[in-house]
Design a protein around this motif. Sequence first.
Motif, mmCIF file in Angstrom:
data_model
loop_
_atom_site.group_PDB
_atom_site.id
_atom_site.type_symbol
_atom_site.label_atom_id
_atom_site.label_comp_id
_atom_site.label_asym_id
_atom_site.label_seq_id
_atom_site.Cartn_x
_atom_site.Cartn_y
_atom_site.Cartn_z
ATOM 1 N N PRO A 199 0.804 -1.221 0.000
ATOM 2 C CA PRO A 199 0.000 0.000 0.000
ATOM 3 C C PRO A 199 0.838 1.273 0.000
ATOM 4 O O PRO A 199 0.325 2.341 -0.332
ATOM 5 N N GLU A 200 2.120 1.164 0.372
ATOM 6 C CA GLU A 200 2.979 2.345 0.420
ATOM 7 C C GLU A 200 3.688 2.616 -0.910
ATOM 8 O O GLU A 200 4.425 3.588 -1.033
ATOM 9 N N GLN A 201 3.485 1.766 -1.913
ATOM 10 C CA GLN A 201 4.088 1.994 -3.225
ATOM 11 C C GLN A 201 3.468 3.231 -3.869
ATOM 12 O O GLN A 201 2.254 3.471 -3.771
ATOM 13 N N ARG A 202 4.285 4.050 -4.537
ATOM 14 C CA ARG A 202 3.761 5.229 -5.210
ATOM 15 C C ARG A 202 2.833 4.811 -6.342
ATOM 16 O O ARG A 202 3.153 3.919 -7.129
ATOM 17 N N ILE A 203 1.700 5.485 -6.436
ATOM 18 C CA ILE A 203 0.682 5.060 -7.392
ATOM 19 C C ILE A 203 1.154 5.225 -8.833
ATOM 20 O O ILE A 203 0.713 4.487 -9.720
ATOM 21 N N ARG A 204 2.059 6.147 -9.083
ATOM 22 C CA ARG A 204 2.533 6.341 -10.461
ATOM 23 C C ARG A 204 3.315 5.142 -10.977
ATOM 24 O O ARG A 204 3.524 5.015 -12.187
ATOM 25 N N GLU A 205 3.756 4.253 -10.075
ATOM 26 C CA GLU A 205 4.487 3.059 -10.491
ATOM 27 C C GLU A 205 3.551 1.923 -10.898
ATOM 28 O O GLU A 205 3.998 0.906 -11.411
ATOM 29 N N LEU A 206 2.231 2.096 -10.654
ATOM 30 C CA LEU A 206 1.269 1.073 -11.012
ATOM 31 C C LEU A 206 0.853 1.201 -12.472
ATOM 32 O O LEU A 206 0.992 2.262 -13.085
ATOM 33 N N SER A 207 0.333 0.121 -13.031
ATOM 34 C CA SER A 207 -0.206 0.168 -14.388
ATOM 35 C C SER A 207 -1.464 1.038 -14.408
ATOM 36 O O SER A 207 -2.080 1.309 -13.370
#
Length: 508
Positions: free
Chosen positions: A393-401
């Motif tokens: 959940p702490e991953q930056r959203i811009r790194e998601l598809s």
Amino acid sequence: MPLLLTMQRIDKRFAGVPALRSASLEVEHGEVHALIGQNGAGKSTMIKILTGYYAKDAGEIVFDGKPVEFSSPQDAQKSGISTIYQEINLVPYRSVTENICLGRERRRFGLLNWPAMHAEAEELLARFNIRIDVRQPLMTYPTAVQQMVAIARAIGFDAKLVIMDEPTSSLDDKEVEVLFGVIRQLKAAGVSIIFVSHKLDELYAVCDRVTIMRDGRTIRVSRMDDISKLDLVTAMLGRELSRVLHEDGDSQRASGPRDPLLTVEHLAVGRKVHDVTFDVREGEIVGLAGLLGSGRTESARVVFGADRPEGGKIQFHNVPKPAAEPAEAILAGMGFLSEDRKLEGIIPDMSVRENLTLAIMPQLAKNGVVDEARSREIVDRFIERLGIRCASPEQRIRELSGGNQQKVLLARWLCMNPRLLILDEPTRGIDVGAKAEILSLVRELAGQGLGVLIISSELEEVVEAASRIFVLRDGNTVAQLSGDAVNEQDVMAAMAHGHNELRETVHD
């Protein structure tokens, strides 16, 4: 003839989670090559590694006969690789000419040669049958024109390889045909193209071969002539398409509508909305259909309080007045998933958790202190429920598809337990599997009493989801379809021939 591009045994991890596992991609000279897969399959990561946005963990890249490892997208561009992104990545306040010539400005006697650059911009756009004043700011033109400007900019670099990521997402059918003509011109000139699209008909229209990815791996490479649509989708999903499309399908309209929730009568706003009427009941999915410029999004923005109406009536949950601003609409029980997730949805440098809980944050805080335990419970529940793929959940959203970003935005509103959910192009740029999962979830929520207003340029999507459809044309509601009249043929007929008066069509 040797290949133009070879990517072999490519590995990439984010926070220990593998995004690519020994993936491969090969592109021939003068070839239009499709790269497809579900959201999160690794397509974007593969492209970003090729163009120097990410560094690979392992593997080899050979471009134009030489081993390469670009340090930045600019480095890749100088070597002959141009990328056209799904989200328009230009400077809206600058002129069309400045956007097209940015980074390769022409000079004369040390000064910018504006006549030459204007002429070049006009010449490039003429290939798309677009003749506009290139001296005007880009933002003064509609999204479709901006997309064509982005494509013209990429072509202007005399690239050997052009990467097109969902290039038709903002284009109508006529503009798509013009784009396909340019693609064929580039191919004839020996330029190669990597074509990323979730629209299968487009792949068969212009592509020579296809690489299919799943779970970070290259699953299959085939000539387009040698693979059926069913086999292609099955390879993408790793299971039969029919299982995905028909999960919960029998209950699509099983739960009948309840009391009136939203009523819009004779709405007028600006130059695009003149006389729009529609309504949504509890437990019902209603579709707004119409061509680009018909007033669909503008009407939805007024309902949500983002714009002020100039005429008409809006009643929501027995309150006979429109929301004055989005904050008021949210408090009343509305959620609005915007069509532009980049500009109006995600906050790219914030985490998945922060983006997901943004709207509900006031409810999670007491005396300025956030209830972290409740926040984690909400985030974990919706990540699991919507199948959001992220390292944590702490991953930056811009790194998601793109598809996973869209699921986070959908979760943002669902965790508010809204009465009405407005979905504007909810599956734009999302693969067929994720699209079916989102529509299935929306139907499930409608069965529990949620009212849903869905806007989509894909008629198949509106017809599949909605129990009633209001058709808009030139800022007017021209038809209301229900029952057996909810089909693509009747919708298209209303869009083409509807008159400026509301008529209801119900087929037995």
